[in-house]
Design an enzyme around this catalytic site. Structure first.
Site, mmCIF file in Angstrom:
data_model
loop_
_atom_site.group_PDB
_atom_site.id
_atom_site.type_symbol
_atom_site.label_atom_id
_atom_site.label_comp_id
_atom_site.label_asym_id
_atom_site.label_seq_id
_atom_site.Cartn_x
_atom_site.Cartn_y
_atom_site.Cartn_z
ATOM 1 C CD GLU A 106 45.204 57.343 43.175
ATOM 2 O OE1 GLU A 106 44.942 56.473 44.028
ATOM 3 O OE2 GLU A 106 45.783 57.106 42.103
ATOM 4 C CE LYS A 139 49.050 55.028 41.998
ATOM 5 N NZ LYS A 139 47.910 55.118 42.931
ATOM 6 C CG HIS A 194 38.944 54.073 37.527
ATOM 7 N ND1 HIS A 194 38.130 52.977 37.669
ATOM 8 C CD2 HIS A 194 39.954 53.891 38.419
ATOM 9 C CE1 HIS A 194 38.628 52.178 38.579
ATOM 10 N NE2 HIS A 194 39.736 52.706 39.050
ATOM 11 C CE LYS A 244 41.451 49.901 38.473
ATOM 12 N NZ LYS A 244 42.913 49.813 38.452
ATOM 13 C CG ASP A 246 46.139 51.986 38.218
ATOM 14 O OD1 ASP A 246 45.631 50.881 38.494
ATOM 15 O OD2 ASP A 246 46.218 52.924 39.034
ATOM 16 C CG ASP A 264 35.581 51.245 36.607
ATOM 17 O OD1 ASP A 264 35.850 51.745 37.715
ATOM 18 O OD2 ASP A 264 35.989 51.727 35.543
ATOM 19 C CG HIS A 265 36.181 51.336 42.616
ATOM 20 N ND1 HIS A 265 37.386 50.998 42.054
ATOM 21 C CD2 HIS A 265 36.357 52.562 43.164
ATOM 22 C CE1 HIS A 265 38.253 51.965 42.248
ATOM 23 N NE2 HIS A 265 37.659 52.930 42.913
ATOM 24 N NE ARG A 320 47.303 30.923 46.854
ATOM 25 C CZ ARG A 320 48.040 31.659 46.033
ATOM 26 N NH1 ARG A 320 48.836 31.069 45.153
ATOM 27 N NH2 ARG A 320 48.005 32.973 46.097
ATOM 28 C CE LYS A 348 34.728 56.308 43.730
ATOM 29 N NZ LYS A 348 34.744 56.155 45.184
#
Length: 519
Positions: A245, A369, A269, A177, A264, A206-207, A64, A211
């Site tokens: 993480e 996390k 994952h 996702k 999440d 899904d990254h 935008r 890998k």
């Protein structure tokens, strides 16, 4: 492992023959956003640098903001300079790559914007020879997915009726996702997308599946005669999957309040990692053959009953504390988080795959996390051997053999086993045999998005999630979420940042006579 010992694997050649990418245009909706800035533009540049991409390849950024083509090209250069794994920028490659970068200003729900996008794509197809091949990447909030798909269809860009005939150019769509918020929303979203695109055209990214170590799971299992025969309930005691993480929600409190750690990380994952570990050998490495076996794993995981939730699941939420000597906020003090939020930032689960191969083998999953270390690992822990032979040598203290697959960081594989300490007496000690991608092959592995974008351009959906995979994983997650909703708020204990989560997670595995891996 010495580099000289690394030998070519014939399975790898069978899985991925050298293939050439047809000229195409990638249209990125949300082109001025963080995902495009940090991941997509650097990944596309690296593909151009390493020459999987033809010189005609082009990108149209749609957003935008009132950008010009030059503004977008400068943003792309800034992104590459900051986030590319291949720096400094190769000027010759950049000049060729940047000529194919265009910007198109439009609201995502503006029909006129799509009409002018059609004209721009026609112009690019003619001037750069991109053959009418178009990939639409939705790097936007999920609420825009059906809106964009509907307008692409109305503008004639989806080409659903010609999904099986790419002779006049293909159309594919990539969605990030989360794919839905629960099973019903996922089904509703897929129904909306299917009005414009067939399943064959939809690439759910899904990254984690991009890998190197994740892709190497199949090679490790099915390309080596020593692992697959013991990859079952007779020899494996348990499997542990950890995705940890050190960061908090990092300004994404509004998203995390809706998702939580379960939606999440676990639903996508971690379920993908579990299926690759648990799947049967596919008949070949075609996309549907591989994904058929992954779906069978998900179907074999029974949804947890309400009376199992308290024993086999743990939630947690990080509180105030210290990370690296610096004070950090608790989750409820984060921006856009409710002060009395009950959203989980940590999850631990015990699951079973009820089939012939894995009957009785627990799969322990944990993610969170603000944990002690950033790491993702799959650990296959084998059963202990009988120790009668080593009585009196301290063998009762020996640790079980473990095959660990490190997804990130320091991608590689490690095998833990017992060895005799040099000397006159019989003393045993655990040792590790390590394989590291970087040192063994002498090359830096590509980023996950590089591989996944390339696979979409090649039309290979093996590393993307099929709709039935999504449905079965949501079925499991929904069963847990429904039971959690009936538990009191005290069922979400706080844990201190920099630890491995609440003590209840330790109790979950210790009551089975096991412990979490020390990472």
């Amino acid at each position: 492992m010495d580099i000289a010992t690394v030998q070519p694997n014939p399975l790898r050649a069978g899985m991925r023959h050298a293939r050439s990418v047809q000229p195409c245009v990638m249209v990125i909706f949300g082109a001025t956003g963080d995902l495009t800035h940090r991941k997509l533009l650097p990944a596309l540049y690296n593909l151009a640098l390493e020459q999987p991409l033809p010189p005609q390849f082009s990108v149209v950024g749609v957003a935008r903001r009132p950008f010009s083509n030059d503004d977008f090209r400068q943003q792309a250069l800034d992104s590459i300079n900051q986030f590319s794994r291949r720096r400094p920028v190769n000027q010759a490659v950049w000049e060729t790559f940047s000529k194919g970068l265009y910007y198109h200003q439009s609201q995502f729900d503006d029909p006129e914007g799509y009409e002018s996008l059609v004209e721009l794509l026609k112009q690019i197809d003619e001037e750069r020879g991109t053959l009418g091949n178009h990939i639409f990447y939705l790097a936007t909030p999920p609420s825009f997915y059906p809106i964009i798909a509907d307008h692409l269809s109305a503008a004639g860009l989806a080409r659903r009726r010609r999904a099986e005939d790419d002779s006049k150019g293909y159309a594919r769509i990539i969605v990030e996702k989360p794919f839905g918020h629960d099973l019903q929303s996922a089904l509703a979203l897929n129904k909306e997308l299917n009005k414009a695109f067939s399943e064959r055209q939809i690439y759910r990214i899904d990254h984690y599946l991009g890998k190197e170590t994740v892709q190497n799971i199949m090679v490790l299992r099915f390309g080596n005669g020593i692992f697959e025969p013991i990859w079952n309930r007779r020899y494996v005691d348990n499997v542990q999957i950890t995705v940890a993480e050190t960061l908090g929600v990092e300004g994404r409190g509004d998203y995390y309040e809706e998702a939580g750690a379960m939606r999440d990380m676990v639903q996508n994952h971690m379920m993908q990692l579990l299926t690759l570990v648990g799947m049967e050998p596919p008949v070949n490495f075609d996309a549907d053959a591989v994904r058929d076996e992954k779906v069978k794993v998900l179907r074999a995981i029974p949804p947890l009953m309400e009376n199992e939730i308290a024993a086999d699941t743990v939630r947690g939420q990080y509180g105030l504390g210290m990370i690296g000597g610096q004070p950090v906020k608790g989750y409820c003090e984060e921006k856009n988080v409710a002060p009395a939020s009950k959203t989980e930032t940590f999850v631990a689960l015990k699951l079973f795959i009820e089939n012939w191969r894995w009957a009785g083998v627990p799969f322990y999953l944990r993610t969170g996390k603000r944990l002690a270390k950033r790491t993702t690992e799959i650990a296959i822990q084998f059963k202990r051997p009988p120790y009668m032979l080593f009585r009196g040598t301290g063998a009762d203290q020996l640790q079980p053999n473990v095959l660990s697959l490190r997804i990130q960081p320091n991608e590689g594989i490690s095998l833990f086993f017992e060895a005799k300490v040099p000397g006159q007496e019989m003393h045993l000690r655990g040792v590790n045999m390590d394989f590291l991608y970087g040192s063994s092959f002498g090359v830096e592995p590509p980023e996950a998005y590089e591989r996944l974008l390339l696979e979409c351009m090649l039309g290979d959906s093996t590393l993307f999630t099929r709709i039935d995979e999504t449905e079965y994983s949501w079925t499991l997650v929904d069963s847990i979420e429904r039971a959690w909703a009936k538990l009191p708020a005290s069922a979400i204990p706080q844990y201190e940042p920099g630890t491995w989560g609440p003590k209840e997670a330790d109790a979950l595995i210790e009551r089975d006579g096991r412990t979490w891996r020390r990472l």
